[in-house]
Design an enzyme around this catalytic site. Structure first.
Site, PDB file in Angstrom:
ATOM      1  N   ASN A  33      -1.186   3.207  -8.263  1.00  0.00           N
ATOM      2  CA  ASN A  33      -1.941   3.718  -9.413  1.00  0.00           C
ATOM      3  C   ASN A  33      -3.440   3.459  -9.279  1.00  0.00           C
ATOM      4  O   ASN A  33      -4.211   3.785 -10.179  1.00  0.00           O
ATOM      5  CB  ASN A  33      -1.413   3.124 -10.726  1.00  0.00           C
ATOM      6  N   PHE A  81       5.411  -3.651  -3.005  1.00  0.00           N
ATOM      7  CA  PHE A  81       4.223  -4.502  -3.087  1.00  0.00           C
ATOM      8  C   PHE A  81       3.633  -4.540  -4.492  1.00  0.00           C
ATOM      9  O   PHE A  81       2.990  -5.524  -4.859  1.00  0.00           O
ATOM     10  CB  PHE A  81       3.113  -3.971  -2.162  1.00  0.00           C
ATOM     11  N   SER A 125       6.048 -14.483  -2.617  1.00  0.00           N
ATOM     12  CA  SER A 125       4.903 -15.368  -2.426  1.00  0.00           C
ATOM     13  C   SER A 125       5.363 -16.811  -2.321  1.00  0.00           C
ATOM     14  O   SER A 125       6.390 -17.200  -2.896  1.00  0.00           O
ATOM     15  CB  SER A 125       3.951 -15.220  -3.616  1.00  0.00           C
ATOM     16  N   TYR A 150       1.581 -15.829 -12.620  1.00  0.00           N
ATOM     17  CA  TYR A 150       1.823 -15.056 -11.401  1.00  0.00           C
ATOM     18  C   TYR A 150       2.991 -15.644 -10.615  1.00  0.00           C
ATOM     19  O   TYR A 150       3.922 -14.925 -10.222  1.00  0.00           O
ATOM     20  CB  TYR A 150       0.570 -15.030 -10.515  1.00  0.00           C
ATOM     21  N   LYS A 154       6.956 -14.051  -9.836  1.00  0.00           N
ATOM     22  CA  LYS A 154       7.624 -13.916  -8.537  1.00  0.00           C
ATOM     23  C   LYS A 154       8.967 -14.648  -8.528  1.00  0.00           C
ATOM     24  O   LYS A 154       9.942 -14.173  -7.941  1.00  0.00           O
ATOM     25  CB  LYS A 154       6.712 -14.435  -7.422  1.00  0.00           C
ATOM     26  N   PHE A 179       2.377 -16.589   2.630  1.00  0.00           N
ATOM     27  CA  PHE A 179       1.477 -17.688   2.361  1.00  0.00           C
ATOM     28  C   PHE A 179       0.103 -17.062   2.065  1.00  0.00           C
ATOM     29  O   PHE A 179      -0.007 -16.322   1.092  1.00  0.00           O
ATOM     30  CB  PHE A 179       1.589 -18.733   3.467  1.00  0.00           C
ATOM     31  N   GLY A 296      -3.921 -23.980 -12.321  1.00  0.00           N
ATOM     32  CA  GLY A 296      -2.873 -23.253 -11.607  1.00  0.00           C
ATOM     33  C   GLY A 296      -2.857 -23.472 -10.114  1.00  0.00           C
ATOM     34  O   GLY A 296      -1.929 -23.045  -9.430  1.00  0.00           O
TER      35      GLY A 296
END
Length: 337
Positions: A33, A81, A125, A150, A154, A179, A296
């Site tokens: 997009n 992805f 991830s 985030y 995952k 990584f 984080g």
């Protein structure tokens, strides 16, 4: 030739994977997009490939639009992805991350079921490990509490895929736990293209060296590491892209499998080491300052890559030096454009 839908295929890792897929006789179909990339990537792909690949400007959370793509293209496999990926931004905007990262996966899995598409390579991830209980971290390491929305998106996505595989005997999936991807295509025609202020280390280094940013802030130098800065496992994006082809080839010989694989160098480098290496290999200066820790951030994480070497016969081929040289070539190409 297998036709592969590549969601987020105009993004950083996606566009490099498109090149690798074509080099190995797959037919990639890009879905993006363009919320975090732009037309320059397509122009670069066209120069590298000699033609413009098929591109759908589609949001992967839009079931109706994605249904039309599946109906028209009738893919054999999907590489997914399409996700937002900035740890700091996810902390500030968690709902944005949960909507995009989880809803897009649900749409893809639903359509794979409807159209009997049975091979999925998922872009995961190392953040799924949180602050790992062991180093180097292997795929059996018990996941810790995610340190960001985030990372949690995952973790949830992986569990959704595991549960879906258990319910669909024909489905085959790999969960590729990246990584830290860095670098760019050696042609300098495609690379990482962050909008606004970069969230990742290497684009911030290159933009500071190019004079776009006044200085690079290293977030914390009081961690329990050799030089006090965070440690990560940095992998050249072209090596990472090649792993997706290996994963697709491996899946074709499997049945009802859902396997996770670490993708990294298998060793860690500190933030300071990366900056110092960039300065050395490119003979440029980078203005740095030390700032407070960032919410984080995990102190250190690097991969045990023995599983992926044994199963997929894949390993990295490019060094940190090479990745940082390619990143600088890409930055200079952007600056001159």
């Amino acid at each position: 030739m297998k036709k592969v839908l590549v969601t987020g295929g105009a993004g950083y890792i996606g566009c490099h994977t498109v090149v690798e897929l074509l080099n190995h006789d797959f037919i990639p179909i890009i879905i993006d997009n363009f919320s975090n990339t732009d037309e320059r990537i397509l122009q670069g792909l066209e120069e590298i490939l000699g033609f413009m690949p098929i591109v759908y400007r589609t949001d992967c959370t839009d079931y109706k639009a994605m249904h039309e793509v599946f109906s028209l293209e009738k893919p054999d496999a999907v590489i997914h992805f399409a996700a937002f990926k900035a740890v700091g931004e996810s902390t500030a905007h968690p709902l944005k991350y949960y909507h995009n990262n989880i809803d897009s996966l649900l749409v893809v899995l639903r359509l794979m079921d409807e159209f009997n598409v049975n091979e999925l390579v998922f872009s995961s991830s190392c953040t799924v490990y949180g602050q790992p209980a062991m180093l180097p971290v292997n795929e059996n390491c018990p996941p810790q509490q995610a340190t960001s929305p985030y990372g949690y998106s995952k973790q949830v996505s992986e569990q959704i895929i595991i549960d879906t595989c258990a319910a669909r005997p024909q489905l085959k999936c790999t969960l590729l736990r990246y990584f830290n991807p860095i670098g760019a295509h050696p042609s300098a025609l495609i690379g990482e293209l962050p909008y606004g202020i970069p969230n990742n280390l290497v684009p911030y280094i290159t933009q500071t060296a190019a004079g776009i940013r006044e200085k690079l802030t290293i977030h914390g130098n009081d961690y329990s590491t050799n030089d006090g800065t965070c440690i990560r496992d940095y992998i050249h994006v072209c090596d990472l892209a090649a792993a997706h082809v290996k994963a697709l080839e491996w899946l074709s010989g499997q049945s009802n499998v859902c396997e996770a694989f670490n993708l990294g160098q298998g060793k860690g480098n500190s933030v300071k080491e990366v900056v110092d290496t960039f300065v050395r290999v490119n003979n440029v200066a980078v203005n740095i300052e030390i700032g407070p820790r960032r919410s984080g951030d995990v102190e250190q994480v690097y991969a045990d890559v023995s599983k992926v070497k044994n199963a997929l016969h894949w390993q990295t081929e490019r060094s940190l030096d090479e990745a940082l040289k390619d990143a600088w070539k890409w930055q200079r190409h952007l600056t001159q454009a």
